[in-house]
Motif scaffolding. Structure first.
Motif, mmCIF file in Angstrom:
data_model
loop_
_atom_site.group_PDB
_atom_site.id
_atom_site.type_symbol
_atom_site.label_atom_id
_atom_site.label_comp_id
_atom_site.label_asym_id
_atom_site.label_seq_id
_atom_site.Cartn_x
_atom_site.Cartn_y
_atom_site.Cartn_z
ATOM 1 N N THR A 24 0.864 -1.172 0.000
ATOM 2 C CA THR A 24 0.000 0.000 0.000
ATOM 3 C C THR A 24 0.899 1.219 0.000
ATOM 4 O OG1 THR A 24 -1.608 -1.195 1.343
ATOM 5 C CG2 THR A 24 -1.867 1.183 1.172
ATOM 6 N N GLU A 25 0.733 2.091 -0.973
ATOM 7 C CA GLU A 25 1.533 3.302 -1.047
ATOM 8 C C GLU A 25 0.655 4.491 -0.711
ATOM 9 O OE1 GLU A 25 4.547 2.577 -1.107
ATOM 10 O OE2 GLU A 25 4.396 0.585 -1.939
ATOM 11 N N TRP A 26 1.213 5.479 -0.036
ATOM 12 C CA TRP A 26 0.456 6.574 0.541
ATOM 13 C C TRP A 26 0.584 7.854 -0.265
ATOM 14 C CZ3 TRP A 26 -2.144 4.077 4.085
ATOM 15 C CH2 TRP A 26 -1.575 2.954 4.675
ATOM 16 N N SER A 27 -0.220 8.826 0.100
ATOM 17 C CA SER A 27 -0.169 10.127 -0.562
ATOM 18 C C SER A 27 1.233 10.716 -0.444
ATOM 19 C CB SER A 27 -1.206 11.073 0.033
ATOM 20 O OG SER A 27 -0.957 11.293 1.393
ATOM 21 N N GLY A 28 1.656 11.379 -1.514
ATOM 22 C CA GLY A 28 2.987 11.960 -1.564
ATOM 23 C C GLY A 28 4.020 11.054 -2.190
ATOM 24 N N ASP A 29 3.758 9.744 -2.260
ATOM 25 C CA ASP A 29 4.684 8.822 -2.919
ATOM 26 C C ASP A 29 4.611 9.034 -4.429
ATOM 27 O OD1 ASP A 29 5.452 7.729 -0.510
ATOM 28 O OD2 ASP A 29 4.225 5.935 -0.716
ATOM 29 N N GLU A 30 5.715 8.743 -5.111
ATOM 30 C CA GLU A 30 5.774 8.930 -6.553
ATOM 31 C C GLU A 30 5.638 7.599 -7.289
ATOM 32 O OE1 GLU A 30 8.538 11.128 -9.875
ATOM 33 O OE2 GLU A 30 9.526 10.213 -8.153
ATOM 34 N N VAL A 31 4.663 7.530 -8.193
ATOM 35 C CA VAL A 31 4.467 6.370 -9.060
ATOM 36 C C VAL A 31 5.142 6.686 -10.390
ATOM 37 C CG1 VAL A 31 2.792 4.919 -10.260
ATOM 38 C CG2 VAL A 31 2.239 5.862 -8.005
ATOM 39 N N VAL A 32 6.050 5.807 -10.827
ATOM 40 C CA VAL A 32 6.701 5.972 -12.125
ATOM 41 C C VAL A 32 6.439 4.714 -12.945
ATOM 42 C CG1 VAL A 32 8.913 6.222 -13.323
ATOM 43 C CG2 VAL A 32 8.485 7.492 -11.206
ATOM 44 N N VAL A 33 5.983 4.932 -14.178
ATOM 45 C CA VAL A 33 5.729 3.827 -15.097
ATOM 46 C C VAL A 33 6.782 3.891 -16.200
ATOM 47 C CG1 VAL A 33 4.068 2.734 -16.630
ATOM 48 C CG2 VAL A 33 3.261 3.987 -14.620
ATOM 49 N N PRO A 68 -3.313 13.547 -1.753
ATOM 50 C CA PRO A 68 -3.816 13.302 -0.398
ATOM 51 C C PRO A 68 -5.091 12.453 -0.415
ATOM 52 C CG PRO A 68 -3.248 15.605 -0.674
ATOM 53 C CD PRO A 68 -3.154 14.971 -2.038
ATOM 54 N N ASP A 69 -5.224 11.597 0.591
ATOM 55 C CA ASP A 69 -6.400 10.739 0.785
ATOM 56 C C ASP A 69 -6.613 9.726 -0.330
ATOM 57 O OD1 ASP A 69 -7.048 11.906 3.268
ATOM 58 O OD2 ASP A 69 -8.068 13.556 2.244
ATOM 59 N N LYS A 70 -5.548 9.382 -1.045
ATOM 60 C CA LYS A 70 -5.596 8.341 -2.079
ATOM 61 C C LYS A 70 -4.519 7.314 -1.772
ATOM 62 C CE LYS A 70 -8.633 10.308 -4.857
ATOM 63 N NZ LYS A 70 -9.871 9.720 -5.281
ATOM 64 N N TYR A 71 -4.724 6.078 -2.248
ATOM 65 C CA TYR A 71 -3.791 4.987 -2.018
ATOM 66 C C TYR A 71 -3.562 4.217 -3.306
ATOM 67 C CZ TYR A 71 -4.920 6.075 2.763
ATOM 68 O OH TYR A 71 -5.108 6.739 3.943
ATOM 69 N N LEU A 90 -6.233 4.789 -8.326
ATOM 70 C CA LEU A 90 -5.986 5.077 -6.907
ATOM 71 C C LEU A 90 -7.261 4.845 -6.102
ATOM 72 C CD1 LEU A 90 -3.900 8.331 -7.357
ATOM 73 C CD2 LEU A 90 -3.048 6.026 -6.877
ATOM 74 N N ILE A 91 -7.098 4.352 -4.892
ATOM 75 C CA ILE A 91 -8.227 4.047 -4.018
ATOM 76 C C ILE A 91 -8.462 5.240 -3.085
ATOM 77 C CG2 ILE A 91 -9.122 2.461 -2.270
ATOM 78 C CD1 ILE A 91 -8.651 1.215 -5.077
ATOM 79 N N ASP A 92 -9.703 5.671 -2.994
ATOM 80 C CA ASP A 92 -10.069 6.792 -2.138
ATOM 81 C C ASP A 92 -10.107 6.360 -0.677
ATOM 82 O OD1 ASP A 92 -12.366 8.648 -0.832
ATOM 83 O OD2 ASP A 92 -11.361 9.682 -2.494
ATOM 84 N N ARG A 93 -9.655 7.227 0.200
ATOM 85 C CA ARG A 93 -9.649 6.933 1.643
ATOM 86 C C ARG A 93 -11.040 6.563 2.156
ATOM 87 N NH1 ARG A 93 -9.191 9.989 6.925
ATOM 88 N NH2 ARG A 93 -7.810 8.635 8.105
ATOM 89 N N LYS A 94 -12.084 7.136 1.593
ATOM 90 C CA LYS A 94 -13.451 6.856 2.036
ATOM 91 C C LYS A 94 -13.852 5.403 1.813
ATOM 92 C CE LYS A 94 -14.951 11.572 1.269
ATOM 93 N NZ LYS A 94 -15.770 12.469 0.477
ATOM 94 N N ALA A 95 -13.129 4.692 0.933
ATOM 95 C CA ALA A 95 -13.424 3.281 0.674
ATOM 96 C C ALA A 95 -12.842 2.360 1.742
ATOM 97 C CB ALA A 95 -12.897 2.879 -0.700
ATOM 98 N N LEU A 96 -11.994 2.886 2.610
ATOM 99 C CA LEU A 96 -11.394 2.075 3.670
ATOM 100 C C LEU A 96 -12.368 1.898 4.820
ATOM 101 C CD1 LEU A 96 -7.881 3.752 3.777
ATOM 102 C CD2 LEU A 96 -8.614 1.772 2.456
ATOM 103 N N ILE A 97 -12.473 0.661 5.316
ATOM 104 C CA ILE A 97 -13.416 0.417 6.411
ATOM 105 C C ILE A 97 -12.735 -0.099 7.678
ATOM 106 C CG2 ILE A 97 -15.375 0.032 4.892
ATOM 107 C CD1 ILE A 97 -14.967 -2.993 5.419
ATOM 108 N N GLY A 98 -11.443 -0.369 7.636
ATOM 109 C CA GLY A 98 -10.780 -0.873 8.838
ATOM 110 C C GLY A 98 -9.377 -1.325 8.575
#
Length: 104
Positions: A24-33, A68-71, A90-98
């Protein structure tokens, strides 16, 4: 939104998931393809396929900073349908349940 079985987060859990991803990578991390290879902050995390298991073409996600607030979630399983693909993205923080914890 219901997610495929291979799309849950570790250590976080998404609504509708039955399994979890290992990275799981957090906001601010850099994705390079590069080509079909995905790197997070310079670390190789996986390669995207050009077609799914049924032979349909799949579109890859793109390079950029995770907002921010994406994974960005990915698993090493070769058939994982995860953030490497544009349909998931990217997965939105609101989709996290636990949070998931090992029981052994």
């Amino acid at each position: 939104m219901k997610f495929p079985l291979s799309l849950c987060l570790l250590p976080l859990i998404l609504a509708g998931c039955a399994t979890k991803n290992t990275t799981t990578e957090w906001s601010g991390d850099e994705v390079v393809v590069r080509g079909r290879d995905f790197y997070i902050n310079g670390r190789f995390v996986g390669q995207a396929k050009t077609h799914d298991q049924k032979g349909a073409a799949v579109q890859m996600s793109t390079s950029g900073l995770i907002p921010p607030d994406k994974y960005f979630v990915v698993t090493p399983h070769r058939d994982s349908f995860d953030s490497r693909y544009a349909l998931v993205g990217l997965i939105d923080r609101k989709a996290l349940i636990g949070k998931a914890y090992p029981v052994l």
